[in-house]
Motif scaffolding. Sequence first.
Motif, PDB file in Angstrom:
ATOM      1  N   VAL A 130       0.837  -1.215   0.000  1.00 21.86           N
ATOM      2  CA  VAL A 130       0.000   0.000   0.000  1.00 21.86           C
ATOM      3  C   VAL A 130       0.864   1.254   0.000  1.00 21.86           C
ATOM      4  O   VAL A 130       0.623   2.196  -0.774  1.00 21.86           O
ATOM      5  N   GLN A 131       1.875   1.280   0.839  1.00 21.13           N
ATOM      6  CA  GLN A 131       2.682   2.490   0.958  1.00 21.13           C
ATOM      7  C   GLN A 131       3.470   2.794  -0.312  1.00 21.13           C
ATOM      8  O   GLN A 131       3.542   3.951  -0.744  1.00 21.13           O
ATOM      9  N   VAL A 132       4.059   1.774  -0.942  1.00 24.34           N
ATOM     10  CA  VAL A 132       4.848   2.059  -2.144  1.00 24.34           C
ATOM     11  C   VAL A 132       3.947   2.439  -3.313  1.00 24.34           C
ATOM     12  O   VAL A 132       4.310   3.281  -4.139  1.00 24.34           O
ATOM     13  N   GLN A 133       2.750   1.833  -3.389  1.00 23.74           N
ATOM     14  CA  GLN A 133       1.856   2.177  -4.487  1.00 23.74           C
ATOM     15  C   GLN A 133       1.341   3.603  -4.342  1.00 23.74           C
ATOM     16  O   GLN A 133       1.271   4.355  -5.324  1.00 23.74           O
ATOM     17  N   CYS A 134       0.978   3.989  -3.126  1.00 25.06           N
ATOM     18  CA  CYS A 134       0.532   5.368  -2.903  1.00 25.06           C
ATOM     19  C   CYS A 134       1.656   6.355  -3.226  1.00 25.06           C
ATOM     20  O   CYS A 134       1.415   7.399  -3.843  1.00 25.06           O
ATOM     21  N   ALA A 135       2.869   6.019  -2.828  1.00 27.59           N
ATOM     22  CA  ALA A 135       4.004   6.902  -3.097  1.00 27.59           C
ATOM     23  C   ALA A 135       4.259   7.021  -4.592  1.00 27.59           C
ATOM     24  O   ALA A 135       4.521   8.119  -5.105  1.00 27.59           O
ATOM     25  N   PHE A 136       4.162   5.925  -5.315  1.00 29.17           N
ATOM     26  CA  PHE A 136       4.406   5.948  -6.753  1.00 29.17           C
ATOM     27  C   PHE A 136       3.386   6.819  -7.479  1.00 29.17           C
ATOM     28  O   PHE A 136       3.727   7.577  -8.390  1.00 29.17           O
ATOM     29  N   LEU A 137       2.123   6.729  -7.057  1.00 29.41           N
ATOM     30  CA  LEU A 137       1.050   7.460  -7.729  1.00 29.41           C
ATOM     31  C   LEU A 137       0.864   8.875  -7.193  1.00 29.41           C
ATOM     32  O   LEU A 137       0.111   9.662  -7.774  1.00 29.41           O
ATOM     33  N   GLY A 138       1.526   9.200  -6.085  1.00 35.31           N
ATOM     34  CA  GLY A 138       1.367  10.524  -5.496  1.00 35.31           C
ATOM     35  C   GLY A 138       0.144  10.646  -4.614  1.00 35.31           C
ATOM     36  O   GLY A 138      -0.359  11.755  -4.384  1.00 35.31           O
ATOM     37  N   TRP A 139      -0.347   9.526  -4.076  1.00 36.19           N
ATOM     38  CA  TRP A 139      -1.534   9.545  -3.231  1.00 36.19           C
ATOM     39  C   TRP A 139      -1.151   9.847  -1.787  1.00 36.19           C
ATOM     40  O   TRP A 139      -0.077   9.457  -1.323  1.00 36.19           O
ATOM     41  N   PRO A 140      -2.035  10.523  -1.029  1.00 27.71           N
ATOM     42  CA  PRO A 140      -1.696  10.948   0.332  1.00 27.71           C
ATOM     43  C   PRO A 140      -1.616   9.788   1.320  1.00 27.71           C
ATOM     44  O   PRO A 140      -2.253   8.742   1.126  1.00 27.71           O
ATOM     45  N   GLU A 141      -0.845   9.988   2.383  1.00 27.00           N
ATOM     46  CA  GLU A 141      -0.714   8.969   3.425  1.00 27.00           C
ATOM     47  C   GLU A 141      -2.050   8.694   4.112  1.00 27.00           C
ATOM     48  O   GLU A 141      -2.245   7.614   4.676  1.00 27.00           O
ATOM     49  N   SER A 142      -2.958   9.649   4.046  1.00 29.64           N
ATOM     50  CA  SER A 142      -4.276   9.450   4.665  1.00 29.64           C
ATOM     51  C   SER A 142      -5.046   8.300   4.018  1.00 29.64           C
ATOM     52  O   SER A 142      -6.018   7.802   4.597  1.00 29.64           O
ATOM     53  N   LEU A 143      -4.619   7.870   2.835  1.00 25.83           N
ATOM     54  CA  LEU A 143      -5.275   6.741   2.158  1.00 25.83           C
ATOM     55  C   LEU A 143      -4.704   5.389   2.575  1.00 25.83           C
ATOM     56  O   LEU A 143      -5.271   4.349   2.231  1.00 25.83           O
TER      57      LEU A 143
END
Length: 393
Positions: A130-143
């Motif tokens: 979850v964390q690497v995918q959010c980071a790759f796409l630019g999604w916030p940590e709140s997700l």
Amino acid sequence: MNEVAQISEDVRNASVSTDPIAAYDELRQQCPVMHDRHLHRVLFRHEDVLSVLKDHKTFSNAVSRHVSVPNGMDQPEHTVYRALIEPYFSAERMAAFEPVCRQIAANLVKQAPKNREFEFIEDFARVYAVQVQCAFLGWPESLHEPLNQWVRKNHQATLAQDRQAMSDIALEFDGYIRSLLKERRQAGNQAPNDITTALMRETVNGQPVPDEVIVSILRNWTVGELGTIAACVGILVKYLAERLKLQHQMRYKPKLLPATIDEILRIHPPLMASRRVASKAVTIGGQAIEAGERLTLLWASANRDEAVFGNPDELRTDREPSQNLLYGAGIHICPGAPLARLELRLVMEELLRDTSRFSLGENTWPVHAKYPAGGFDALPVKLFVENCCGACS
């Protein structure tokens, strides 16, 4: 019970057995093309699976009722959207993302319990995915936490084959994406300069990409990535935990790690199968396939075919890479393979670097995932650190 019914029952029983990979190995010897009332025509052999993958004119990828861009498309539509997304996985983008990805892996390894047993899939592998995918796409940590919860719900619905729940959960995920798109539109020029924003600014044939297509692309990248990366990390850790000599070798010869990762995931696949539809009558493995008939390509069997790999359980890093169907083949080969390979290499490097060894837990047993997932639903692991003060436990 007639022969067709018996074959169907054999495939179903293999898929839900405690060791489906061994069961598929046995079925591959009996009959390389089988009929199953759930999976339709099932292909077991490497030769047959590869021939289907490479013949995109005869075998269609349009197998879902839902929009699936681009992997659920055929040419020429597939070619257009494939050209749009491939640059997002370029060598330059991977190099730029590497330090971010490594930091996520390093932080999780540092935070993980040491010298005591803990649940590795739930508390490490899925969190990392979850964390690497959010980071790759630019999604916030709140997700992070909503997506972790979403992964659990999706996994449970898939296991239960609850179609209504699966549909509702898919809509929930699409809602996350549409909210992100809305926020970026409202921000205008102040929107984050990330991959999600970049996709919103793409055009196809001179026209803006519709939201439905953007949502589908992001859904495919994320839903597939979350489950598969978590499964891969679990498989790799279990394999090395059971082979301390190989684990030691990877610590001191990290250049061998990329090829070793691909080979371990050939031996124990994270993805069990994919689907196709025959667009015309054809013969495969001596059996007639009618136009419109659905096929299941069983990666978990094809990538262990003795005709190609000899002893399928022998780990060899000198194999011809193109024979490994881990990321598919043909025009639909996984475009995100560079990202997956990067994420897996970095997390294994950090696990090997910051521990003296790791082993399986002693109090509970690994729980195999159920078809269509691969890997493990639960994996008790111990990460050992020499001279640990105990504060990290």
